[in-house]
Scaffold this motif. Structure first.
Motif, PDB file in Angstrom:
ATOM      1  N   SER A  75      75.604  13.281 -15.252  1.00  0.00           N
ATOM      2  CA  SER A  75      74.408  12.705 -14.640  1.00  0.00           C
ATOM      3  C   SER A  75      73.717  13.653 -13.670  1.00  0.00           C
ATOM      4  O   SER A  75      72.597  13.374 -13.228  1.00  0.00           O
ATOM      5  CB  SER A  75      74.770  11.410 -13.905  1.00  0.00           C
ATOM      6  OG  SER A  75      75.726  11.674 -12.883  1.00  0.00           O
ATOM      7  N   GLN A  76      74.358  14.788 -13.352  1.00  0.00           N
ATOM      8  CA  GLN A  76      73.804  15.689 -12.355  1.00  0.00           C
ATOM      9  C   GLN A  76      73.346  17.037 -12.912  1.00  0.00           C
ATOM     10  O   GLN A  76      72.356  17.592 -12.433  1.00  0.00           O
ATOM     11  CB  GLN A  76      74.840  15.939 -11.240  1.00  0.00           C
ATOM     12  CG  GLN A  76      75.268  14.686 -10.500  1.00  0.00           C
ATOM     13  CD  GLN A  76      74.122  14.004  -9.788  1.00  0.00           C
ATOM     14  OE1 GLN A  76      73.273  14.660  -9.190  1.00  0.00           O
ATOM     15  NE2 GLN A  76      74.085  12.676  -9.852  1.00  0.00           N
ATOM     16  N   ALA A  77      74.050  17.570 -13.891  1.00  0.00           N
ATOM     17  CA  ALA A  77      73.755  18.939 -14.313  1.00  0.00           C
ATOM     18  C   ALA A  77      74.289  19.233 -15.707  1.00  0.00           C
ATOM     19  O   ALA A  77      75.167  18.530 -16.223  1.00  0.00           O
ATOM     20  CB  ALA A  77      74.348  19.933 -13.315  1.00  0.00           C
ATOM     21  N   ILE A  78      73.725  20.287 -16.289  1.00  0.00           N
ATOM     22  CA  ILE A  78      74.284  20.902 -17.491  1.00  0.00           C
ATOM     23  C   ILE A  78      75.089  22.105 -17.026  1.00  0.00           C
ATOM     24  O   ILE A  78      74.589  22.936 -16.262  1.00  0.00           O
ATOM     25  CB  ILE A  78      73.182  21.379 -18.454  1.00  0.00           C
ATOM     26  CG1 ILE A  78      72.257  20.231 -18.847  1.00  0.00           C
ATOM     27  CG2 ILE A  78      73.798  22.009 -19.699  1.00  0.00           C
ATOM     28  CD1 ILE A  78      71.056  20.688 -19.666  1.00  0.00           C
ATOM     29  N   THR A  79      76.319  22.204 -17.447  1.00  0.00           N
ATOM     30  CA  THR A  79      77.145  23.363 -17.108  1.00  0.00           C
ATOM     31  C   THR A  79      77.603  24.028 -18.393  1.00  0.00           C
ATOM     32  O   THR A  79      77.736  23.380 -19.432  1.00  0.00           O
ATOM     33  CB  THR A  79      78.370  22.961 -16.267  1.00  0.00           C
ATOM     34  OG1 THR A  79      79.153  22.009 -17.004  1.00  0.00           O
ATOM     35  CG2 THR A  79      77.938  22.330 -14.956  1.00  0.00           C
ATOM     36  N   TRP A  80      77.837  25.328 -18.332  1.00  0.00           N
ATOM     37  CA  TRP A  80      78.314  26.043 -19.509  1.00  0.00           C
ATOM     38  C   TRP A  80      79.128  27.258 -19.092  1.00  0.00           C
ATOM     39  O   TRP A  80      78.978  27.799 -18.006  1.00  0.00           O
ATOM     40  CB  TRP A  80      77.152  26.455 -20.411  1.00  0.00           C
ATOM     41  CG  TRP A  80      76.212  27.471 -19.833  1.00  0.00           C
ATOM     42  CD1 TRP A  80      76.241  28.829 -19.995  1.00  0.00           C
ATOM     43  CD2 TRP A  80      75.072  27.204 -18.995  1.00  0.00           C
ATOM     44  NE1 TRP A  80      75.208  29.423 -19.318  1.00  0.00           N
ATOM     45  CE2 TRP A  80      74.471  28.450 -18.702  1.00  0.00           C
ATOM     46  CE3 TRP A  80      74.510  26.031 -18.468  1.00  0.00           C
ATOM     47  CZ2 TRP A  80      73.337  28.553 -17.900  1.00  0.00           C
ATOM     48  CZ3 TRP A  80      73.380  26.138 -17.669  1.00  0.00           C
ATOM     49  CH2 TRP A  80      72.809  27.385 -17.398  1.00  0.00           C
ATOM     50  N   ARG A  81      79.997  27.650 -19.989  1.00  0.00           N
ATOM     51  CA  ARG A  81      80.867  28.794 -19.778  1.00  0.00           C
ATOM     52  C   ARG A  81      80.861  29.637 -21.046  1.00  0.00           C
ATOM     53  O   ARG A  81      80.992  29.112 -22.154  1.00  0.00           O
ATOM     54  CB  ARG A  81      82.288  28.321 -19.461  1.00  0.00           C
ATOM     55  CG  ARG A  81      83.261  29.437 -19.087  1.00  0.00           C
ATOM     56  CD  ARG A  81      84.690  28.893 -18.962  1.00  0.00           C
ATOM     57  NE  ARG A  81      84.773  27.820 -17.982  1.00  0.00           N
ATOM     58  CZ  ARG A  81      84.966  28.020 -16.685  1.00  0.00           C
ATOM     59  NH1 ARG A  81      85.071  29.254 -16.216  1.00  0.00           N
ATOM     60  NH2 ARG A  81      85.048  26.994 -15.860  1.00  0.00           N
ATOM     61  N   ASP A  82      80.690  30.951 -20.893  1.00  0.00           N
ATOM     62  CA  ASP A  82      80.722  31.860 -22.032  1.00  0.00           C
ATOM     63  C   ASP A  82      82.168  32.147 -22.406  1.00  0.00           C
ATOM     64  O   ASP A  82      82.906  32.766 -21.626  1.00  0.00           O
ATOM     65  CB  ASP A  82      80.005  33.167 -21.708  1.00  0.00           C
ATOM     66  CG  ASP A  82      78.505  32.964 -21.508  1.00  0.00           C
ATOM     67  OD1 ASP A  82      78.007  31.890 -21.886  1.00  0.00           O
ATOM     68  OD2 ASP A  82      77.843  33.880 -20.986  1.00  0.00           O
ATOM     69  N   GLY A  83      82.579  31.686 -23.588  1.00  0.00           N
ATOM     70  CA  GLY A  83      83.954  31.872 -24.011  1.00  0.00           C
ATOM     71  C   GLY A  83      84.898  30.987 -23.215  1.00  0.00           C
ATOM     72  O   GLY A  83      84.501  30.004 -22.589  1.00  0.00           O
TER      73      GLY A  83
END
Length: 210
Positions: free
Chosen positions: A23-31
């Protein structure tokens, strides 16, 4: 809202990315071991959905743009190697729905756009036009001037160029209603009616199943 996840890779030049949205953010991690990045939903200013090529198939790609100019992209198919794409439609659909639910609570303003950018359409149209013109030029020289039957092999190239021009001819993008993606999924409804997001349905690489 529950957190939705998606594993995506756009092409050979980009890493495998593990996305999540709440509900607050999109997060992502490469690999698996890369640093974590995030984009607050409060900073989102545009969501663009467009059909793009994925090898011999097509896919729906979502591009999320922020107020600071950042953009992230993910799609209904995942690059798996040269000429190879993996269907990722179910996770993409769930992620897209969670994203729209989260954005529904934001102050905005947020623009929801359906269709490729004019720059992309112009490039693809020019590519198709160039292919058609080159093919037509060699066809005239070989078949009509030199009367060489080998010129006939250029007809498919001309047809492909014309097809690309018609497919990607520049057209204005249109706005879409984000409520389309905040309604319950078909399996969650008591009725058997089809959701409005069926417009983006296609083969196994589409957003929703037919």
């Amino acid at each position: 809202m529950d957190t939705a996840t998606l594993i995506d890779r756009r092409n050979a030049g980009t890493p495998l990315r593990n996305f999540s949205v709440d509900s607050q953010a999109i997060t992502w991690r490469d690999g698996e071991d890369g640093p974590q990045h995030s984009l607050a939903l409060a900073d989102v200013r545009q969501v663009r959905l467009a059909v793009e090529m994925a090898g011999q198939n097509s896919q729906v790609v979502c591009r999320v743009s922020a107020s600071d100019g950042r953009e992230i992209a993910f799609g209904s198919m995942r690059w798996a190697g040269i000429g190879q794409w993996e269907a990722n439609a179910r996770d993409f659909r769930d992620f897209l729905r969670a994203l729209h639910v989260g954005l529904d609570d934001q102050a905005g303003p947020i623009r929801y756009v359906e269709g490729a950018s004019m720059a992309f359409l112009a490039v693809m149209t020019a590519l198709g036009g160039g292919l058609a013109l080159i093919g037509a030029g060699f066809f005239v020289k070989l078949f009509l001037v030199d009367e060489n039957a080998i010129g006939l092999v250029l007809i498919p190239a001309i047809a492909l160029g014309v097809w690309l021009m018609r497919l990607f001819w520049p057209r204005a993008a249109k706005n879409y209603d984000p409520a389309t993606y905040t309604t319950p999924l078909e399996g969650e409804k008591s009725s058997s009616s089809t959701g409005p997001d069926a417009e983006l349905a296609g083969n196994e690489g589409s957003v929703t199943s037919r």
